[in-house]
Scaffold this motif. Sequence first.
Motif, PDB file in Angstrom:
ATOM      1  N   VAL A  87      -0.689  -1.747 -10.643  1.00 14.49           N
ATOM      2  CA  VAL A  87      -0.948  -2.815  -9.618  1.00 14.49           C
ATOM      3  C   VAL A  87      -2.545  -2.626  -9.520  1.00 14.49           C
ATOM      4  O   VAL A  87      -3.089  -4.034  -9.894  1.00 14.49           O
ATOM      5  N   ARG A  90      -4.279  -4.243 -12.310  1.00  7.96           N
ATOM      6  CA  ARG A  90      -3.780  -5.902 -12.379  1.00  7.96           C
ATOM      7  C   ARG A  90      -5.281  -6.470 -11.794  1.00  7.96           C
ATOM      8  O   ARG A  90      -5.764  -8.077 -10.789  1.00  7.96           O
ATOM      9  N   LEU A  91      -4.670  -6.134  -9.900  1.00 11.11           N
ATOM     10  CA  LEU A  91      -5.322  -6.486  -8.590  1.00 11.11           C
ATOM     11  C   LEU A  91      -6.639  -6.450  -8.698  1.00 11.11           C
ATOM     12  O   LEU A  91      -7.242  -7.602  -8.349  1.00 11.11           O
ATOM     13  N   ALA A  94      -8.293  -9.059 -11.231  1.00 14.47           N
ATOM     14  CA  ALA A  94      -7.846 -10.794 -10.449  1.00 14.47           C
ATOM     15  C   ALA A  94      -9.203 -11.392  -9.650  1.00 14.47           C
ATOM     16  O   ALA A  94     -10.027 -10.660  -8.898  1.00 14.47           O
ATOM     17  N   VAL A  97     -10.295 -10.874  -6.168  1.00  8.51           N
ATOM     18  CA  VAL A  97     -10.786  -9.240  -5.634  1.00  8.51           C
ATOM     19  C   VAL A  97     -12.301  -8.898  -6.248  1.00  8.51           C
ATOM     20  O   VAL A  97     -12.563  -8.485  -7.234  1.00  8.51           O
ATOM     21  N   CYS A 100     -11.090  -2.860  -6.344  1.00  7.26           N
ATOM     22  CA  CYS A 100      -9.726  -2.796  -5.048  1.00  7.26           C
ATOM     23  C   CYS A 100      -9.850  -1.234  -5.676  1.00  7.26           C
ATOM     24  O   CYS A 100     -10.248  -0.320  -6.382  1.00  7.26           O
ATOM     25  N   CYS A 116      -7.897  -3.551  -0.999  1.00  9.69           N
ATOM     26  CA  CYS A 116      -8.155  -5.135  -2.324  1.00  9.69           C
ATOM     27  C   CYS A 116      -9.252  -5.627  -0.957  1.00  9.69           C
ATOM     28  O   CYS A 116      -9.012  -6.630  -0.218  1.00  9.69           O
ATOM     29  N   LEU A 133      -2.284 -14.419  -5.260  1.00  8.39           N
ATOM     30  CA  LEU A 133      -2.372 -13.466  -5.765  1.00  8.39           C
ATOM     31  C   LEU A 133      -1.312 -12.327  -5.251  1.00  8.39           C
ATOM     32  O   LEU A 133      -1.150 -11.848  -6.101  1.00  8.39           O
ATOM     33  N   LEU A 134      -0.916 -12.210  -4.096  1.00 12.15           N
ATOM     34  CA  LEU A 134       0.403 -11.598  -3.641  1.00 12.15           C
ATOM     35  C   LEU A 134       1.466 -12.127  -4.868  1.00 12.15           C
ATOM     36  O   LEU A 134       2.693 -11.523  -5.564  1.00 12.15           O
ATOM     37  N   ASN A 137       1.498 -12.296  -8.807  1.00 18.37           N
ATOM     38  CA  ASN A 137       1.727 -10.502  -9.137  1.00 18.37           C
ATOM     39  C   ASN A 137       2.651  -9.758  -8.814  1.00 18.37           C
ATOM     40  O   ASN A 137       3.404  -8.723  -9.107  1.00 18.37           O
TER      41      ASN A 137
END
Length: 170
Positions: A87, A90-91, A94, A97, A100, A116, A133-134, A137
């Motif tokens: 996770v 990925r974030l 993004a 971001v 992170c 993040c 974003l949430l 994902n």
Amino acid sequence: MTGCLNDLQALQLRRLLEGGLPLAARPYQRLAEQIGSVEERVLEQIQRWQEEGLFRRFGLVLKHRALGFRANAMLVMDIPDAQVDEVGRRLGQAAGVNLCYQRPRRLPQWPYNLFCMVHGREREQVCQLIERLLADNGLSDVPHQLLFSTRAFKQCGGRFAPPLRELANG
């Protein structure tokens, strides 16, 4: 390699690098001048430190408020330990971001382990980006909080080099 920095020069270089690169056309030359060496030796020392794993990268600190980014928020999430690396990767990639990273939970008061940082010009813009974003994902149901900055503190990199007097006394 043409030569090495002596211990004092190497320590001086580490301390100078902690303060950031000089704003100059040839910053490594400027650093070399400050420690009584030459640019080539400074670059060789930095390369050696990187190969030894002393650091992974050079970064810079942007003064985002001066650029008009005044809605700055940290998204904190409680991600299952088995998923936090994936996770986080990925974030961290993004759009929107800026930073992170994982930190240990501090139970029972602080259950969050993934952080993040998001900067925006308007608070609503940041909130929309975080919601998207949430959702994108599959994290909308994960426990999280969005913490907005209320004031700016001086930003600087890590400080790890011992004081110069320790080398002189050691």
